[in-house]
Design an enzyme around this catalytic site. Structure first.
Site: not given
Ligand code: 9PG
Length: 547
Positions: A322, A381
């Protein structure tokens, strides 16, 4: 469609032509109303935008590297990374797309302008200083500065572009898309060995291929060892996961370094600096400023390779890496490579060191990661709510968590599917602690059916028996999917229309402008972000108390 073109060379290819030039311009015979904007990294806003409604700069400024390419953060003209497209009055789409890295597109009135950031001499220098054993993929296209240009049916034009990108940057390796239980969207950092083992047990017969541990297991960002909430260590937990027949998955942000980490103190020379010698900011999170590793520094690369081998040796065969954009931020690199080339150089070392693990990239600069990973997050997200008025609207942050932002961006990147598994982020089935309406949860699941990348963070204890049964059905289903329009699909014979997801936040009225200005001013102070952070962690702990 007729347009005039300035470029060095061109030759025809299927569906369009390939032209060369560090700078190319396309003079359009009309004023486009809509522009396809492609964001730099996973979370960056992507989609068709109205040309006369420019994007306002994101707030707070310190978050900009986490939301898009910081070089263009203040560019209010329609612009985007590597490619851009416009709609012609006859319904056709005109696309200008780079076949190499470090390229950008801007629409200026009736002129579509594309350029490569790296001058030819810089490219040659980086070629000479690059590691001959790893090589530098895509550099030849960068040197010649190639572009694909085409007009016609939107789906065909983008499909042809994807085919050419596959040739220049490569494609995914893994054939099968895994079904993933991920710890993030229910527990966030409140994970522990005990809690995860309980969930692993409660998942029992639900058909997940991967049990993925997200942020919260590590001692710190850059200190990738189990913290005190994982007393038996990460290897033992992986073994417990394997014992249930599932693949063990782990989250890491290997290219980020924070001031509290030991690397920051011990190896300041591994960090990315700017031309004045200051550390390059990669944003702000976990209550600290974020900095980046220089992925061309030989010692940093050795450390990265050893880290990948370590987590593989622990037993993690699915890696979610990430905040990868940090490695491609502008800065001065050890071996003189340009930013995306330098990032790709590092990613190749990472990929080689992790071997045959399933590699999911997240917060990743899109083009420089292609060909080296299996799956890629293609949007921001999700969250257990549709949209945050505060973040998306008042702070101009279309990369803010929420189902609407996530769907909008991912849907506009589905054309990348021939090159990478498209991760649309998790879906929800539980009603508890969830602000999503049933139809909002459904449209999110519809997108996962389209891409075939299925994940959830739902806690078994939060699911009613009916919700659990729906989750099992979802994981087992393999419906036929057909795209019937830009935003319309047939999924298992059912018509699904995503149009209602697309609208951008409404413009602010004068009172809201004052509210927004106040909020932007406040958000620029790190202690305010920290206080918000602490408050949301307190709220989370409260909601998890009974489970
Ligand atoms: C773990 C999470 C999850 C999630 C990732 C990523 O501050 N920010 O702007 C910010 C953006 C994204 C983000 C976290 C913070 O989420 O996408 O799936 O793994 O990290 O921390």
């Amino acid at each position: 469609m007729q347009f005039s073109l300035t470029a060095d060379k061109f030759h025809p290819v299927t569906g369009g032509m390939v032209i060369s030039g560090a700078n190319v311009t396309l003079q359009l015979p009309f004023q486009p109303k809509r522009y396809y904007r492609h964001g730099w990294q996973s979370w960056s806003p992507t989609g068709w935008i109205e040309v006369d409604r420019p994007f306002a700069p994101l707030h707070p400024a310190i978050m900009r590297p986490m939301q898009g390419d910081p070089i263009y953060a203040l560019d209010e003209k329609p612009n985007g990374s590597w490619l851009g497209a416009v709609e012609a009055p006859d319904g056709d789409v005109i696309l200008l797309g780079a076949l190499g890295l470090e390229s950008h597109i801007e629409l200026d009135g009736q002129t579509l302008h594309g350029w490569y950031e790296v001058r030819q001499e810089d490219g040659v220098r980086s070629l000479q200083t690059s590691d001959p054993t790893t090589g530098v993929v895509g550099l030849h296209t960068q040197l010649s500065g190639e572009w694909f240009i085409a007009s016609g049916d939107e789906t065909e034009v983008f499909a042809q572009y994807a085919a050419l990108l596959g040739e220049s940057l490569g494609k995914k390796r893994a054939a099968k898309q895994p079904r993933v239980w991920c710890s993030w969207y229910s527990l966030y950092t409140a994970i522990s060995e005990e809690r995860l083992l309980r969930i692993l047990n409660e998942l029992s017969d639900l058909p997940f291929d991967v049990f993925q541990i997200d942020d919260g297991w590590q001692k710190g960002i850059g200190d990738w060892e189990a913290n005190e909430k994982f007393p038996s260590g990460m290897k033992s937990l992986a073994a417990r996961i394997h014992a249930t027949g599932r693949t063990a998955g782990l989250w890491l942000a290997p290219l980020l370094i924070v001031p509290s980490s030991s690397i920051y103190r011990q190896h300041p020379d591994w960090l990315l600096h700017d031309e004045k010698g200051y550390l390059v900011s990669a944003g702000f999170n976990w209550g600290e400023p974020l900095y980046a590793l220089d992925t061309t520094h030989p010692a940093a690369l050795e450390w990265l390779a050893a880290l990948m081998k370590k987590v593989r040796a622990w037993g993690y065969n699915y890696l979610k890496l990430d905040f990868l954009y940090a490695g491609a931020l502008p800065g001065i690199r050890h071996n003189g490579m340009s930013r995306e080339t330098g990032y790709r150089h590092g990613l190749k070392v990472i990929r080689a060191a992790m071997g045959e693990a399933y590699f999911l990239t997240c917060g990743a600069p899109i083009f420089p990661s292609l060909g080296l990973c299996d799956g890629m997050r293609l949007g921001p997200d999700v969250a257990a709510y549709w949209d945050s008025n505060r973040d998306s609207r008042l702070l101009n942050n279309l990369a803010a968590p929420g189902v609407q932002n996530a769907l909008r961006t991912t849907l506009h990147r589905l054309w990348l599917r021939p090159l990478v598994h498209a991760d649309p982020d998790v879906v929800y089935f539980h009603t508890r602690e969830n602000k999503l309406f049933p139809e909002q949860k459904q449209i999110l699941r519809d997108l996962a059916e389209i891409t075939g990348f299925k994940a959830t963070s739902d806690l078994p204890a939060w699911l009613t028996p009916a919700e659990r049964a729906s989750l099992a059905d979802f994981l087992n289903a393999k419906p036929s999917v057909k795209q019937t329009g830009r935003y319309t699909f047939e999924i298992g014979g059912r018509s699904v229309d995503f149009s209602f997801v697309m609208p951008l936040p409404k413009p602010l009225d004068s009172l809201e402008k004052i509210h927004s200005a106040l909020l932007c001013w406040l958000a620029n102070m790190p202690w305010v972000i920290k206080a918000f952070d602490r408050y949301s962690r307190w709220m989370l702990a409260r909601s998890l108390r009974e489970s």
